[in-house]
Design a protein around this motif. Structure first.
Motif, PDB file in Angstrom:
ATOM      1  N   TRP A  99       0.844  -1.192   0.000  1.00  0.00           N
ATOM      2  CA  TRP A  99       0.000   0.000   0.000  1.00  0.00           C
ATOM      3  C   TRP A  99       0.873   1.233   0.000  1.00  0.00           C
ATOM      4  CZ3 TRP A  99      -4.744  -1.409  -1.005  1.00  0.00           C
ATOM      5  CH2 TRP A  99      -5.118  -2.706  -0.647  1.00  0.00           C
ATOM      6  N   LEU A 101       0.874   4.566  -0.094  1.00  0.00           N
ATOM      7  CA  LEU A 101      -0.025   5.718  -0.035  1.00  0.00           C
ATOM      8  C   LEU A 101       0.779   7.017   0.010  1.00  0.00           C
ATOM      9  CD1 LEU A 101      -2.827   4.492   2.393  1.00  0.00           C
ATOM     10  CD2 LEU A 101      -2.627   4.206  -0.062  1.00  0.00           C
ATOM     11  N   LEU A 165       2.524   7.070   4.550  1.00  0.00           N
ATOM     12  CA  LEU A 165       1.729   8.262   4.877  1.00  0.00           C
ATOM     13  C   LEU A 165       2.605   9.297   5.568  1.00  0.00           C
ATOM     14  CD1 LEU A 165      -1.814   7.263   6.200  1.00  0.00           C
ATOM     15  CD2 LEU A 165      -1.259   8.824   4.362  1.00  0.00           C
ATOM     16  N   LEU A 294      -4.198  11.228  -4.303  1.00  0.00           N
ATOM     17  CA  LEU A 294      -5.388  10.800  -3.571  1.00  0.00           C
ATOM     18  C   LEU A 294      -6.504  10.396  -4.530  1.00  0.00           C
ATOM     19  CD1 LEU A 294      -5.939  10.543  -0.603  1.00  0.00           C
ATOM     20  CD2 LEU A 294      -7.097  12.736  -0.665  1.00  0.00           C
ATOM     21  N   ILE A 297      -5.644   6.863  -6.525  1.00  0.00           N
ATOM     22  CA  ILE A 297      -5.716   5.572  -5.812  1.00  0.00           C
ATOM     23  C   ILE A 297      -7.034   4.844  -6.075  1.00  0.00           C
ATOM     24  CG2 ILE A 297      -5.768   4.484  -3.539  1.00  0.00           C
ATOM     25  CD1 ILE A 297      -3.744   6.645  -2.652  1.00  0.00           C
ATOM     26  N   PRO A 298      -8.196   5.471  -5.827  1.00  0.00           N
ATOM     27  CA  PRO A 298      -9.441   4.744  -6.109  1.00  0.00           C
ATOM     28  C   PRO A 298      -9.615   4.406  -7.589  1.00  0.00           C
ATOM     29  CG  PRO A 298      -9.919   6.994  -5.394  1.00  0.00           C
ATOM     30  CD  PRO A 298      -8.470   6.768  -5.192  1.00  0.00           C
ATOM     31  N   PHE A 301      -7.978   1.165  -8.300  1.00  0.00           N
ATOM     32  CA  PHE A 301      -8.770   0.052  -7.782  1.00  0.00           C
ATOM     33  C   PHE A 301      -9.939  -0.261  -8.695  1.00  0.00           C
ATOM     34  CE2 PHE A 301      -6.790   0.574  -3.623  1.00  0.00           C
ATOM     35  CZ  PHE A 301      -6.590  -0.755  -3.334  1.00  0.00           C
ATOM     36  N   LEU A 339     -14.757  18.046  -6.859  1.00  0.00           N
ATOM     37  CA  LEU A 339     -14.429  16.986  -5.907  1.00  0.00           C
ATOM     38  C   LEU A 339     -15.661  16.157  -5.584  1.00  0.00           C
ATOM     39  CD1 LEU A 339     -12.151  18.874  -3.355  1.00  0.00           C
ATOM     40  CD2 LEU A 339     -11.493  16.990  -4.835  1.00  0.00           C
ATOM     41  N   SER A 343     -16.163  12.239  -6.433  1.00  0.00           N
ATOM     42  CA  SER A 343     -16.473  11.334  -5.325  1.00  0.00           C
ATOM     43  C   SER A 343     -17.718  10.503  -5.619  1.00  0.00           C
ATOM     44  CB  SER A 343     -16.644  12.168  -4.055  1.00  0.00           C
ATOM     45  OG  SER A 343     -17.538  11.566  -3.181  1.00  0.00           O
ATOM     46  N   LEU A 346     -17.003   7.869  -8.237  1.00  0.00           N
ATOM     47  CA  LEU A 346     -16.248   6.735  -7.681  1.00  0.00           C
ATOM     48  C   LEU A 346     -17.165   5.795  -6.911  1.00  0.00           C
ATOM     49  CD1 LEU A 346     -13.054   8.554  -6.353  1.00  0.00           C
ATOM     50  CD2 LEU A 346     -13.195   6.982  -8.273  1.00  0.00           C
TER      51      LEU A 346
ATOM     52  N   ILE B  95     -10.750   1.144   0.809  1.00  0.00           N
ATOM     53  CA  ILE B  95      -9.865   2.246   0.405  1.00  0.00           C
ATOM     54  C   ILE B  95     -10.543   3.120  -0.641  1.00  0.00           C
ATOM     55  CG2 ILE B  95      -7.675   2.762  -0.730  1.00  0.00           C
ATOM     56  CD1 ILE B  95      -6.405   0.586   0.841  1.00  0.00           C
ATOM     57  N   VAL B  96     -11.240   2.493  -1.601  1.00  0.00           N
ATOM     58  CA  VAL B  96     -11.940   3.281  -2.628  1.00  0.00           C
ATOM     59  C   VAL B  96     -12.993   4.175  -1.971  1.00  0.00           C
ATOM     60  CG1 VAL B  96     -13.483   3.171  -4.606  1.00  0.00           C
ATOM     61  CG2 VAL B  96     -11.599   1.576  -4.439  1.00  0.00           C
ATOM     62  N   ILE B  99     -11.463   6.975   0.414  1.00  0.00           N
ATOM     63  CA  ILE B  99     -10.895   8.133  -0.285  1.00  0.00           C
ATOM     64  C   ILE B  99     -12.001   8.924  -0.982  1.00  0.00           C
ATOM     65  CG2 ILE B  99      -9.400   8.835  -2.188  1.00  0.00           C
ATOM     66  CD1 ILE B  99      -7.480   6.672  -1.364  1.00  0.00           C
ATOM     67  N   ALA B 100     -12.977   8.194  -1.566  1.00  0.00           N
ATOM     68  CA  ALA B 100     -14.076   8.902  -2.235  1.00  0.00           C
ATOM     69  C   ALA B 100     -14.827   9.767  -1.223  1.00  0.00           C
ATOM     70  CB  ALA B 100     -15.025   7.909  -2.890  1.00  0.00           C
ATOM     71  N   LEU B 103     -12.697  12.869  -0.410  1.00  0.00           N
ATOM     72  CA  LEU B 103     -12.742  13.843  -1.503  1.00  0.00           C
ATOM     73  C   LEU B 103     -14.099  14.540  -1.534  1.00  0.00           C
ATOM     74  CD1 LEU B 103     -11.092  11.897  -4.475  1.00  0.00           C
ATOM     75  CD2 LEU B 103     -10.096  13.739  -3.145  1.00  0.00           C
ATOM     76  N   GLY B 104     -15.178  13.739  -1.426  1.00  0.00           N
ATOM     77  CA  GLY B 104     -16.516  14.294  -1.526  1.00  0.00           C
ATOM     78  C   GLY B 104     -16.802  15.286  -0.423  1.00  0.00           C
ATOM     79  N   GLY B 107     -15.047  18.566  -0.865  1.00  0.00           N
ATOM     80  CA  GLY B 107     -15.760  19.422  -1.809  1.00  0.00           C
ATOM     81  C   GLY B 107     -17.062  19.935  -1.235  1.00  0.00           C
ATOM     82  N   VAL B 236      -2.323   7.465  11.265  1.00  0.00           N
ATOM     83  CA  VAL B 236      -0.937   7.167  11.656  1.00  0.00           C
ATOM     84  C   VAL B 236      -0.875   6.881  13.158  1.00  0.00           C
ATOM     85  CG1 VAL B 236       1.333   8.206  11.944  1.00  0.00           C
ATOM     86  CG2 VAL B 236       0.141   8.451   9.778  1.00  0.00           C
TER      87      VAL B 236
END
Lengths: 365, 311
Positions: A99, A101, A165, A294, A297-298, A301, A339, A343, A346, B95-96, B99-100, B103-104, B107, B236
């Motif tokens: 991963w 990232l 990260l 960022l 990445i999706p 996938f 964005l 989103s 996705l 993960i998809v 992250i989506a 991002l969403g 915004g 982290v």
């Protein structure tokens, strides 16, 4: 994460029946991509309606400025160059089960290295050689940046999500420190690096504004795809990704392969940074961080780590971001709506894939 | 140099460190619970932003900070509901979706802020502090640690409450099992999806609260992208803490001190770019990992959706 079997579209179809199946498969794939995108546009359109913007006008601008107008499509294709490199790097890492990232940190350090070295190189050598040298140095720096997470993962088993990260936070700050303190252009008051003259940048394709970096990006992602699916090295990496313990028993040098994966993945991210600077930006401004990683990445996938599918999704992402940027400017919507749109696309694509998978399962059963 | 180490300066530094640490602490504790239950929650940045925005709006219109915290936690839970539905119930790639969602929400919150406040950034009044008698009289530390908003003490208390839940309660065991061997939990007759949903929703509430704290107490206003990676820092911290809530607290304080040092240095007129100081906590942790790096003990089923009967 499991190894994907070689995608059906890539298999050579020799007899007629197989060709029909493949065509149906492609049709199906297209339907399963375009359908969800339309659904996502409708959902996002409702949000636009809610804030009092005409969705049709908005999408009209997105389509026109991102895809149909000559200038728009050129910008879209130019935007694809760094994204393709990033996607290529992620495909290697994710297929090998690592991963990475930290793409944004590696990207920025590659960009800063290229921005620092190219204006110096062009003074002492021909432009083409200078560009090549800048690319190589940017790649090397990004590779070095990934060495610590790679070694920690290879020999200590430290989870690479944490380390990459953290290295990306470190890399972002380091890039800023370098731009502000070390390689700042003394000629301007704005903190930025020296600007590479337009004539020394990557050549543009034919009479357009499309950067030739697009070709480099396409070459990179196709090479990566072929290496991962058609070569012994790629098979080794996929075995490590599928089951690291089995890979050790199969006699593979897992630590060395791990380090190789990180080096390739980070190197490609560094090249992404370099291609953006040497082809488009020309310099790095302080606090510049497009955070492409960022969003990529999706995308990787959703493409199931298939290079060709990734090209399609990267194109879609570019159309949406370039078109969204100008539509936002025209209609007075903040650019942030892009964005939201990305989103929703996705999420709906992921959902559609699940529904399709379920449908196939129930049909087979 | 006397100015740098004066009592006022030091207590301001510590006070700032605590204020900066609390959102990280809440995010880290939340992420820890998700990860324990086997859900890698990358959408936590989005949950914090939802919390920051709704928390600010709630506090701004009601005039009550507590109502702001409540709406903030609610915002986090709302995003977590989407995550739970898509990643726990349906089993989409975490993960998809994570992250989506990030991002969403980046915004969406920026968009809503734009339409609501245009380009103005209204501020909330300064927060009331709860002074703890006696302890607050200690020089330096008293000013910094024992004159904070009540929610700061609650957040620290939560660290120990979490420790208790993980070690002593059935729920804690269930969470652990959901992350390490969900099939075993299923066989024992406990709903894996339900256990994981509880974890994800708790993460949402804590992340939303952390975001609301960041906006309402830390900054006193909402600006787009205000979290600026705090959620990722939470991830982290949670991974470094290896399942122990107290370690999240220490980690959050370490990062808090460094963030606070950045502002303090600027106030003191020392000319080091903020980027250098921002690198310090990451450098410290990376060096620690290089020196003492051991196999991270992450839950075995982390990131893998559970589907009954599938090997």
């Amino acid at each position: 994460m499991s190894i994907d079997t070689v995608p059906a579209a890539g298999a050579t179809a020799l007899d007629a029946t197989a060709a029909v199946v493949t065509r149906r498969d492609i049709q199906h794939r297209l339907l399963m991509t375009i359908g969800p995108i339309l659904a996502a546009l409708i959902i996002a359109g409702c949000i636009l309606l809610a804030v009092g913007v005409d969705p049709l006008a908005y999408y009209g601008f997105v389509l026109e400025r991102g895809l149909l107008s000559p200038l728009g499509i050129q910008q879209t294709l130019t935007r694809m160059a760094p994204l393709l490199f990033l996607a290529a790097g992620l495909i290697v890492a994710f297929r090998a089960g690592m991963w990475n990232l930290g793409g944004d940190g590696q990207f920025l350090l590659g960009a800063v290295t290229a921005a620092a070295s190219a204006p110096v190189f062009v003074e002492v050598m021909p432009a083409w050689l200078a560009l090549i040298c800048s690319f190589v140095i940017a790649m090397a720096v990004a590779m070095l940046w990934s060495l610590v997470p790679a070694l920690l993962r290879a020999y200590q088993g430290v989870n690479e999500i944490i380390t990459t990260l953290m290295m990306t936070f470190l890399g972002t700050s380091l890039a800023n420190v370098l731009v502000k303190l070390m390689i700042r252009d003394p000629g301007t008051t704005v903190p930025q690096t020296r600007t590479l003259p337009v004539e020394d940048r990557l050549p543009r394709l034919f009479d357009t504004t499309i950067t030739s970096g697009l070709l480099l990006g396409l070459a990179a992602i196709i090479t990566v795809h072929l290496v991962m699916t058609r070569t012994a090295f790629g098979l080794k990496l996929r075995i490590v990704g599928a089951n690291p313990r089995a890979a050790i028993h199969a006699g593979l040098g897992v630590p060395n392969l791990t380090i190789a994966v990180f080096a390739i993945s980070a190197g490609l991210a560094g090249l992404a940074g370099a291609v953006d600077i040497l082809g488009v930006q020309g310099n790095v401004r302080a606090d510049w961080n497009p955070a492409y990683g960022l969003a990529v990445i999706p995308v990787v996938f959703l493409a199931r780590m298939n290079g060709f599918a990734a090209i399609g999704f990267v194109f879609l992402l570019s159309v949406l971001s370039i078109g969204g940027e100008s539509a936002a400017r025209r209609l007075g919507v903040p650019n942030h709506f892009t964005l939201v749109l990305v989103s929703i696309v996705l999420i709906v694509l992921a959902l559609a894939e699940y529904i399709d998978h379920r449908y196939n399962q129930s049909r087979r059963a | 140099m006397t100015g740098l180490f004066s009592e006022v300066f030091l207590s301001a530094l510590l006070f700032g460190a605590v204020t900066a640490a609390i959102p990280l602490l809440l995010a880290g504790l939340g992420e820890q619970m998700s990860e324990k239950a086997g859900v890698l929650n990358i959408g936590i940045e989005g949950m914090m932003l939802a919390g920051a925005y709704l928390g600010f709006v709630g506090a701004f219109y009601s005039g009550s900070l507590w109502l702001g915290f409540l709406t903030g936690a609610g915002g986090g839970i709302a995003v977590a509901l989407v995550m739970a539905l898509l990643c726990v119930r349906i089993g989409l790639n975490q993960i998809v979706i994570g992250i989506a969602l990030t991002l969403g929400l980046e915004g969406l919150t920026a968009l809503l802020h734009h339409f609501q406040f245009s380009r103005s950034y209204p501020r909330l009044p300064a927060v009331d502090v709860t002074v703890i008698p006696l302890l607050s009289g200690i020089p330096v530390i008293g000013l910094a640690l024992f004159r904070q908003h009540l929610i700061v003490y609650l957040a620290v208390a939560l660290v120990f409450a979490m420790g208790y839940i993980y070690r002593r309660t059935q729920l804690g065991l269930n969470l652990q099992a959901a992350g390490d061997k969900p099939a075993a939990l299923d066989v024992a007759g406990i709903d894996v999806a339900r256990t994981r949903t509880i974890a994800v929703l708790t993460t949402g509430a804590l992340a939303g609260l952390g975001g609301a704290f960041l906006a309402n107490v830390g900054a006193g206003l909402f600006i787009p992208f205000i979290t600026n990676g705090a959620g990722f820092l939470g991830i982290v911290l949670a991974m470094l803490a290896r399942g122990r809530p107290v370690w999240v607290l220490f980690g959050a304080l370490l990062f808090g001190v460094c963030l606070s040092l950045t502002t303090a240095m600027q106030v003191a007129g020392i000319n080091i770019p903020t980027d250098v100081i921002q690198m310090l906590p990451f450098l410290a942790v990376m060096i620690m990992l290089v020196l003492f790096g051991r196999r991270a003990s992450l839950p075995a089923a982390l990131g893998i959706p559970y589907e009954r009967g599938v090997r």
